[in-house]
Scaffold this active site. Structure first.
Site, PDB file in Angstrom:
ATOM      1  N   LYS A 118       0.822  -1.211   0.000  1.00 16.12           N
ATOM      2  CA  LYS A 118       0.000   0.000   0.000  1.00 16.12           C
ATOM      3  C   LYS A 118       0.859   1.266   0.000  1.00 16.12           C
ATOM      4  O   LYS A 118       0.511   2.255  -0.639  1.00 16.12           O
ATOM      5  CB  LYS A 118      -0.964   0.014   1.196  1.00 16.12           C
ATOM      6  CG  LYS A 118      -2.155  -0.922   1.015  1.00 16.12           C
ATOM      7  CD  LYS A 118      -3.310  -0.588   1.934  1.00 16.12           C
ATOM      8  CE  LYS A 118      -4.526  -1.442   1.615  1.00 16.12           C
ATOM      9  NZ  LYS A 118      -5.681  -1.213   2.459  1.00 16.12           N
ATOM     10  N   LYS A 199      -5.653  -9.703  -6.064  1.00 19.48           N
ATOM     11  CA  LYS A 199      -6.808  -9.872  -5.183  1.00 19.48           C
ATOM     12  C   LYS A 199      -7.918  -8.896  -5.593  1.00 19.48           C
ATOM     13  O   LYS A 199      -7.634  -7.732  -5.884  1.00 19.48           O
ATOM     14  CB  LYS A 199      -6.338  -9.559  -3.756  1.00 19.48           C
ATOM     15  CG  LYS A 199      -7.392  -9.578  -2.689  1.00 19.48           C
ATOM     16  CD  LYS A 199      -6.783  -9.174  -1.339  1.00 19.48           C
ATOM     17  CE  LYS A 199      -6.828  -7.680  -1.095  1.00 19.48           C
ATOM     18  NZ  LYS A 199      -7.870  -7.197  -0.210  1.00 19.48           N
ATOM     19  N   LYS A 202     -11.419  -3.475  -2.956  1.00 17.23           N
ATOM     20  CA  LYS A 202     -12.472  -2.457  -2.832  1.00 17.23           C
ATOM     21  C   LYS A 202     -12.105  -1.184  -3.577  1.00 17.23           C
ATOM     22  O   LYS A 202     -12.928  -0.597  -4.254  1.00 17.23           O
ATOM     23  CB  LYS A 202     -12.718  -2.113  -1.343  1.00 17.23           C
ATOM     24  CG  LYS A 202     -13.265  -3.297  -0.546  1.00 17.23           C
ATOM     25  CD  LYS A 202     -14.228  -2.896   0.553  1.00 17.23           C
ATOM     26  CE  LYS A 202     -13.660  -2.033   1.664  1.00 17.23           C
ATOM     27  NZ  LYS A 202     -12.510  -2.602   2.382  1.00 17.23           N
TER      28      LYS A 202
HETATM   29  N1  AQP Z   1     -10.459 -10.607  -2.619  1.00 17.07           N
HETATM   30  C1  AQP Z   1     -10.820 -11.061  -1.448  1.00 17.07           C
HETATM   31  N2  AQP Z   1     -11.140 -12.370  -1.279  1.00 17.07           N
HETATM   32  C2  AQP Z   1     -11.509 -12.849  -0.064  1.00 17.07           C
HETATM   33  N3  AQP Z   1     -11.580 -12.072   1.053  1.00 17.07           N
HETATM   34  C3  AQP Z   1     -11.264 -10.774   0.933  1.00 17.07           C
HETATM   35  N4  AQP Z   1     -11.246  -9.752   1.817  1.00 17.07           N
HETATM   36  C4  AQP Z   1     -10.847  -8.630   1.170  1.00 17.07           C
HETATM   37  N5  AQP Z   1     -10.623  -8.877  -0.124  1.00 17.07           N
HETATM   38  C5  AQP Z   1     -10.880 -10.198  -0.309  1.00 17.07           C
HETATM   39  C6  AQP Z   1     -11.603  -9.848   3.221  1.00 17.07           C
HETATM   40  O1  AQP Z   1     -12.679  -8.950   3.451  1.00 17.07           O
HETATM   41  C7  AQP Z   1     -12.559  -8.401   4.765  1.00 17.07           C
HETATM   42  C8  AQP Z   1     -12.643  -6.908   4.729  1.00 17.07           C
HETATM   43  O2  AQP Z   1     -11.591  -6.351   4.007  1.00 17.07           O
HETATM   44  P1  AQP Z   1     -10.958  -4.949   4.445  1.00 17.07           P
HETATM   45  O3  AQP Z   1     -12.001  -3.946   4.703  1.00 17.07           O
HETATM   46  O4  AQP Z   1      -9.989  -5.201   5.509  1.00 17.07           O
HETATM   47  O5  AQP Z   1     -10.226  -4.402   3.300  1.00 17.07           O
HETATM   48  P2  AQP Z   1      -9.716  -5.125   2.043  1.00 17.07           P
HETATM   49  O6  AQP Z   1     -10.924  -5.525   1.260  1.00 17.07           O
HETATM   50  O7  AQP Z   1      -8.703  -6.133   2.458  1.00 17.07           O
HETATM   51  O8  AQP Z   1      -8.979  -4.015   1.405  1.00 17.07           O
HETATM   52  P3  AQP Z   1      -9.279  -3.394   0.060  1.00 17.07           P
HETATM   53  O9  AQP Z   1      -9.998  -2.150   0.407  1.00 17.07           O
HETATM   54  O10 AQP Z   1      -9.877  -4.348  -0.917  1.00 17.07           O
HETATM   55  O11 AQP Z   1      -7.843  -3.208  -0.342  1.00 17.07           O
HETATM   56  P4  AQP Z   1      -7.286  -2.052  -1.057  1.00 17.07           P
HETATM   57  O12 AQP Z   1      -7.503  -0.825  -0.171  1.00 17.07           O
HETATM   58  O13 AQP Z   1      -5.866  -2.445  -1.188  1.00 17.07           O
HETATM   59  O14 AQP Z   1      -8.076  -1.970  -2.299  1.00 17.07           O
HETATM   60  C9  AQP Z   1     -11.260  -8.920   5.334  1.00 17.07           C
HETATM   61  O15 AQP Z   1     -11.536 -10.031   6.158  1.00 17.07           O
HETATM   62  C10 AQP Z   1     -10.485  -9.357   4.119  1.00 17.07           C
HETATM   63  O16 AQP Z   1      -9.566 -10.394   4.409  1.00 17.07           O
END
Ligand code: AQP
Length: 336
Positions: A118, A199, A202
Site C-alpha cells: 500500500k 486480489k 475495494k
Molecule cells: N479478494 C478477497 N477475497 C476474499 N476475502 C477478501 N477480503 C478482502 N478482499 C478479499 C476480506 O474482506 C474483509 C474486509 O476487508 P478490508 O475492509 O480489511 O479491506 P480489504 O478488502 O482487504 O482491502 P481493500 O480495500 O480491498 O484493499 P485495497 O484498499 O488495497 O483496495 C477482510 O476479512 C479481508 O480479508
C-alpha cells in the site's frame, strides 16, 4: 455448575471503496455462519479507513459507515444475535491502540506485506498506514476474542495481533486472550475478474470497471463483469489446464452455490467458458438480489439503522471496558 462460554468472534470491514463479492465470500458469509453458535461482534472499522486519506473523503466517510453497516445486515448478519457497531463510536479502540503501539517493536510493522504494497502506491505515506495493524490488534484483543474470520490477505495481521498480545502478556502480566484466524479453505482469496493475478479489491473496484462484483452493483453490471472476466486463450474448459481466472470463477460458483467443486467441474468440462459464465451470472444474482432488496429497505428508514448501531455501540462499550481497564492497570496508567 459454571456456564460454558461461547466462542467470541470479532471481525470488521473498512468503509472504503466498493464492498465486493470477495469481501462477502472471504469474510461476511463466514460471519453469518458463525453467528449461529458464537458470541459475534462485527465492526465497521472507520478509524482504519483514515490510513489512506485519498481512499475516502471526509464527507463520504460517514455515508460509507452507514452503507457498510446496512450491508452487514442485508447480508444476513442479525443484530439481535450479534453486536454490530461503528469503531470510532467506541473510544476504547483508540485508547488500547495507543497502549499497544507503545509496546510494539517498529521492525514488526515494517515487515507487514500490506504496508509494503500500500505504501508503494502512495505519494505521501501517513504514519497511520504503518501503525494500523496495531489498532487492528487492539480491536481484536479488546473483546477477549477467540476467532477472527477473515480473508487470506489478513492472516499476517492476525498473527501479528497474537505476537503483540503475547509480548504484552510477558511484559505486563496476563492481560489478553490470544485469538486465531479463521480462514475459508476455498474462497479465502477471490481474484480480480479483469486481472486474476490480483486480489479483488475495494479501491480498484471503485475505479476500474469489470474488476469486481459490487454487492450493490445492478444486475446489468454484474452480468457484464462476469461475461468479460479474463479466462485463458483456450476455447473450452479443461480443469487440468485451468488458468487462475477460470479457477477463480469456479471458486465463486462453488462457494455461492454450495455445490461440490467436482460436480461443477464435471458439468462444464469440455464446454465453452460461456456456459460456465452464463450460469455463474444466475448464481451470483441469486446471492445479490436479496442483499440489494434488504439494503434498500434499511436505507429507506435511517432511524432503524441508527437504533441498531446505538445499541451495538453501547453493548461493545460494556464488553470492552473491563479489558481496557485490565490493560491500563497492568501498564500502570491512572492513579494507585
Ligand atoms: N479478494 C478477497 N477475497 C476474499 N476475502 C477478501 N477480503 C478482502 N478482499 C478479499 C476480506 O474482506 C474483509 C474486509 O476487508 P478490508 O475492509 O480489511 O479491506 P480489504 O478488502 O482487504 O482491502 P481493500 O480495500 O480491498 O484493499 P485495497 O484498499 O488495497 O483496495 C477482510 O476479512 C479481508 O480479508
Amino acid at each position: 455448575m459454571s456456564e460454558i462460554r461461547k466462542k467470541r468472534v470479532f471481525s470488521g470491514v473498512q468503509p472504503s471503496g466498493k464492498l465486493h463479492i470477495g469481501n462477502y465470500v472471504g469474510a461476511i458469509s463466514l460471519w453469518r455462519e458463525l453467528q449461529a453458535t458464537a458470541d459475534a461482534i462485527f465492526c465497521v472499522v472507520d478509524l482504519h479507513a483514515m490510513t489512506v486519506p485519498e481512499a475516502v473523503k471526509p464527507a463520504e466517510l460517514r455515508a460509507k459507515n452507514r452503507e457498510i453497516a446496512a450491508l452487514y445486515i442485508a447480508c444476513g448478519i442479525d443484530p439481535s444475535r450479534t453486536t454490530v457497531f461503528i469503531q470510532s463510536e467506541v473510544t476504547a479502540h483508540a485508547e488500547l491502540g495507543w497502549i499497544l503501539t507503545c509496546a510494539t517493536p517498529l521492525g514488526w510493522l515494517h515487515r507487514m506485506t500490506q504496508f509494503k504494497s500500500k505504501s508503494e502506491r502512495q505519494e505521501t505515506v501517513g504514519s497511520g498506514l504503518l501503525v494500523y495493524p496495531v489498532l487492528q490488534a487492539a480491536d481484536i484483543l479488546l473483546y477477549d476474542t477467540d476467532l477472527v474470520p477473515v480473508g487470506e490477505d489478513q492472516k499476517q495481521h492476525i498473527e501479528l495481533c497474537r505476537d503483540i498480545g503475547d509480548r504484552f502478556n510477558h511484559l505486563f502480566g496476563e492481560t489478553f486472550r490470544l485469538p486465531s484466524p479463521l480462514i475459508r479453505e476455498s474462497g479465502a482469496r477471490i481474484m480480480g475478474l479483469d486481472a486474476p493475478d490480483q486480489k479483488m479489491s475495494k479501491s480498484t473496484g471503485e475505479t476500474v470497471p469489470g474488476h469486481s462484483i459490487g454487492l450493490l452493483d445492478p444486475p446489468g453490471a454484474v452480468k457484464k463483469a462476469i461475461m468479460r472476466a479474463v479466462t485463458d486463450p483456450g476455447q473450452e474448459f479443461r480443469d487440468e489446464h485451468a488458468s487462475p481466472g477460470v479457477r477463480n470463477l469456479v471458486t465463486l460458483y462453488e462457494v455461492l452455490s454450495g455445490e461440490p467443486r467436482q460436480a461443477i467441474i464435471d458439468r462444464y468440462q469440455g464446454g465453452g467458458y460461456g456456459y460456465l459464465k452464463k450460469d455463474l451470472v444466475d448464481v451470483v444474482e441469486a446471492t445479490l438480489a436479496p442483499i440489494r432488496a434488504e439494503h434498500a429497505r434499511l436505507s429507506a428508514d435511517p432511524a432503524v439503522l441508527d437504533r441498531l448501531l446505538d445499541e451495538g455501540a453501547s453493548r461493545a462499550r460494556d464488553l470492552a471496558a473491563p479489558v481496557l481497564a485490565r490493560a491500563k492497570r497492568n501498564v500502570g496508567l491512572g492513579r494507585a
